[in-house]
Enzyme design. Sequence first.
Site, PDB file in Angstrom:
ATOM      1  CG  ASP A 272      22.110  26.275  14.011  1.00 30.90           C
ATOM      2  OD1 ASP A 272      22.054  27.488  13.723  1.00 30.90           O
ATOM      3  OD2 ASP A 272      22.443  25.869  15.136  1.00 30.90           O
ATOM      4  CE  LYS A 274      25.074  28.323  15.441  1.00 29.65           C
ATOM      5  NZ  LYS A 274      24.377  28.832  16.582  1.00 29.65           N
ATOM      6  CG  ASN A 277      26.580  24.897  14.671  1.00 28.58           C
ATOM      7  OD1 ASN A 277      26.947  24.900  15.844  1.00 28.58           O
ATOM      8  ND2 ASN A 277      25.345  25.158  14.299  1.00 28.58           N
ATOM      9  CB  THR A 308      22.417  31.568  14.052  1.00 24.53           C
ATOM     10  OG1 THR A 308      22.933  30.423  14.701  1.00 24.53           O
ATOM     11  CG2 THR A 308      23.125  32.791  14.513  1.00 24.53           C
TER      12      THR A 308
END
Length: 415
Positions: A272, A274, A277, A308
């Site tokens: 995850d 992105k 984060n 995402t």
Amino acid sequence: MTSINAVTRQIAALEISSKPNTNAAKSTAAAHQKKPSQGQNVSKLLSKFAAPNPFPAGHSKAASSSTIPTKHGRPASPTKPTPAAPAQPAPTPAPSQQTIDIGRYDGGFEIDNENRGEKVYGEAAEELALDSSIARYRPTREWHLTDFDIGRPLGKGKFGRVYMVRTKVEPHYILALKCLYKSEIVQSRVEKQIRREIEIQQNLRHPHVLRLYGYFHDEKRIFLMIEFAGKGELYKQLTKHGCFSEKRSARYIDQMADALMYLHAKHVIHRDIKPENLLLGINGELKIGDFGWSVHAPGNRRKTLCGTLDYLPPEMVEGKEHDDKVDLWALGVLTYEFIVGSPPFEDLTGHNATYKRIARVDLKIPSKVSPEAKDLIVKLLQYEPEKRIALSEVRKHPWIVMHRSKGGSTATRAS
Ligand code: AMP
């Protein structure tokens, strides 16, 4: 940006106070007066005191003692903490850590606790009885909310608030304390995911991975003691500037590649990646946080759709099995978004259109992107996972090397 989990992130500016806050357990806002700034070297202090965890197991209660216990329960010198991980140098405590202003507490933990959440029972209660003092690996000392002076709110997450805190026990570490409401975790059916996130993060030690120092719980809540990211959210910076210079982007990507090499060597796939984060340490260094979607998968290929949309690789969009190469794809998307200001496959007409663009690798790189950066993006955004450039090669790529400052771009590597 299209995302499954919308994340709100905020952090206040840092200041230095002449006097430490005390008695946060009584938790009144009046007890946490903000003191005027003294203009000391915040960066130096925070990198020093938001440092490795010196609190190994073997001692009952932090607040009850001003000495640091050793691994075997014997008190060590109050000025020389025993590190939990031998490979990490123990930070040298000094009197100045107490002078860092942690800001004014708004009583949010107590306000929330009165109005929010219920006790959980049965299997869920067992699953969420999380306490690092009884962890299988690297147990810490026992922690309670009363062991901290609580300062300013740092932000609100899905399951609770995050505050800047300082341990009452010497050497008065500055941390982010994150509260999660058990009943809300149960309602969202993410007990296992949260437990996994905590277990994964607790075992990681790397300068570009947010450190989890410990955790504890009460009837309704779980508290996570997290490394304080002094410069807040990277996403906020990206929004503020629209995009980053290639030099800044390359520095971040180098740090990401370094962190991902560490994670992959430990068989942790982040899944995850992105901007939302990623946080920034006090020296502006990148810190990977949020392990909500991570899996610890030694030798495993996984099939769950997560993460995402904009950062999903073709193999996940197409429901195929995937492995740690998903993080390489995401690194390519991140490189593009840093330089261009939006992710490469974003399609505002909807999720399906984004999916299609990803599956076709419909990549259009604007002319403002340098040939070197373009080369790296293309080498990362390969349909075939096996064809994606390896992380070790990313770190040697001309675009990374040409922007790397002398002496290397990353902080001292952890064990
Ligand atoms: P989260 O629940 O992780 O989304 O956190 C909510 C907000 O708190 C984030 O958006 C950040 O702004 C802030 N925050 C979380 N963790 C930290 C940290 N370790 N250091 C500084 N701020 C943090």
